[in-house]
Design an enzyme around this catalytic site. Structure first.
Site, PDB file in Angstrom:
ATOM      1  N   ILE A   1       0.814  -1.218   0.000  1.00  0.00           N
ATOM      2  CA  ILE A   1       0.000   0.000   0.000  1.00  0.00           C
ATOM      3  C   ILE A   1       0.849   1.271   0.000  1.00  0.00           C
ATOM      4  CG2 ILE A   1      -1.996  -1.051   1.113  1.00  0.00           C
ATOM      5  CD1 ILE A   1      -1.071   0.086   3.734  1.00  0.00           C
TER       6      ILE A   1
ATOM      7  N   LYS B   1      15.155  -1.531   8.273  1.00  0.00           N
ATOM      8  CA  LYS B   1      14.156  -2.526   7.876  1.00  0.00           C
ATOM      9  C   LYS B   1      14.258  -3.670   8.862  1.00  0.00           C
ATOM     10  CE  LYS B   1      11.025  -4.394   5.182  1.00  0.00           C
ATOM     11  NZ  LYS B   1       9.693  -3.798   4.934  1.00  0.00           N
TER      12      LYS B   1
ATOM     13  N   ASP C   1      13.926  -3.199   0.636  1.00  0.00           N
ATOM     14  CA  ASP C   1      13.169  -1.970   0.845  1.00  0.00           C
ATOM     15  C   ASP C   1      14.052  -0.814   1.315  1.00  0.00           C
ATOM     16  OD1 ASP C   1      10.875  -3.276   0.075  1.00  0.00           O
ATOM     17  OD2 ASP C   1      10.183  -3.656   2.119  1.00  0.00           O
TER      18      ASP C   1
ATOM     19  N   GLY D   1       8.251  -1.527   9.135  1.00  0.00           N
ATOM     20  CA  GLY D   1       7.819  -2.868   9.482  1.00  0.00           C
ATOM     21  C   GLY D   1       7.659  -3.758   8.266  1.00  0.00           C
TER      22      GLY D   1
ATOM     23  N   GLY E   1      -0.785   6.005   1.269  1.00  0.00           N
ATOM     24  CA  GLY E   1       0.483   5.666   0.632  1.00  0.00           C
ATOM     25  C   GLY E   1       0.446   5.545  -0.873  1.00  0.00           C
ATOM     26  N   SER E   2      -0.734   5.557  -1.475  1.00  0.00           N
ATOM     27  CA  SER E   2      -0.828   5.457  -2.929  1.00  0.00           C
ATOM     28  C   SER E   2      -2.103   6.161  -3.381  1.00  0.00           C
ATOM     29  CB  SER E   2      -0.829   3.979  -3.354  1.00  0.00           C
ATOM     30  OG  SER E   2      -0.791   3.854  -4.759  1.00  0.00           O
TER      31      SER E   2
ATOM     32  N   PRO F   1       1.404  10.226  -3.991  1.00  0.00           N
ATOM     33  CA  PRO F   1       0.777   9.836  -5.250  1.00  0.00           C
ATOM     34  C   PRO F   1       1.119   8.411  -5.675  1.00  0.00           C
ATOM     35  CG  PRO F   1       1.801  12.000  -5.436  1.00  0.00           C
ATOM     36  CD  PRO F   1       2.271  11.409  -4.139  1.00  0.00           C
TER      37      PRO F   1
ATOM     38  N   GLY G   1       2.347   5.559  -7.914  1.00  0.00           N
ATOM     39  CA  GLY G   1       3.378   5.550  -8.945  1.00  0.00           C
ATOM     40  C   GLY G   1       4.555   6.448  -8.667  1.00  0.00           C
TER      41      GLY G   1
END
Length: 230
Positions: A13, A37, A50, A111, A171-172, A201, A203
């Site tokens: 997400i 991470k 990540d 997380g 988050g998106s 945003p 992408g």
């Protein structure tokens, strides 16, 4: 903000991209930033995880650290068990974050999945690590239908554990938000019991890094180092 834990209300997400945006915003303010991470799953040895993606987007000035990684894209406890590797203990997360905090202005702990995903056979979670440090937990949520319930449940878990949350970030955020997404901008603070602190945003992780860094502050509220005003 010294140590900030970042959790999603689900998976995929925008948690990593949101972490990168916060890192970029803090770097733009002249602050030193580390990203930890806790457990990287679904990534083979030698492949970028990540934390590396955060550094790619936010800049090489970000210090990155990873406690452990497991090859299968599963919950950390399950991934560790199936790989025959030691699980990540919440004490390791807390200790690593605390050490990084002695050397950096801001430490972002990302997380794996949601707040209550198990890290080991005892059922310990990211919430336990945040609780041990007395650190707040930022929620990253979806934009559309279903997000109010997922966010409310995550917020309830945080309150039950007596863990502070500064707020929630979408988050998106879609380029053309539907009715549910538009309504959720108004309703999420009530579900979260905390303010909406940004819209990242959809992408944006595909943007050239220089553009990502230039625009990141526009997506986040001042509390996260940005200029977004809701």
């Amino acid at each position: 903000m010294s140590v900030l834990f970042i959790t999603g209300t689900g998976t995929e997400i925008g948690k990593t991209v949101t972490t990168a945006a916060i890192a970029a915003a803090e770097l733009a303010r002249g602050r030193s930033v580390a990203v930890l991470k806790a457990a990287q799953t679904g990534v083979a040895p030698g492949e970028p995880g990540d934390a590396a993606e955060v550094a790619r987007l936010a800049g090489d000035a970000v210090t990155t650290a990873e406690i452990a990684r497991f090859p299968e894209p599963l919950a950390p406890a399950t991934a560790a068990r199936r790989a025959g590797l030691p699980p990540v203990r919440t004490e390791q997360i807390a200790e690593a974050a605390e050490k990084l905090a002695t050397e950096h202005d801001v430490v972002l702990v990302e997380g794996a999945g949601g707040l209550l995903v198990r890290f080991d056979e005892t059922g310990a979670t990211l919430a336990d690590a945040a609780k041990a440090l007395g650190a707040p937990v930022l929620m990253v949520a979806q934009a559309g239908l279903g997000t109010l319930n997922a966010t409310a449940l995550t917020a309830l878990a945080l309150r039950t554990a007596d863990i502070e949350t500064p707020g929630v970030v979408i988050g998106s955020w879609p380029a053309e938000p539907d009715l549910a997404s538009r309504c959720n901008v108004e309703d999420l603070p009530e579900s979260a019991g905390a303010p909406l602190l940004g819209l990242v945003p959809a992408g944006s992780g595909a943007l050239p890094p220089a553009r990502f860094r230039a625009e990141a502050t526009r997506w986040l509220a001042p509390r996260l180092g940005g200029t977004w005003g809701g």
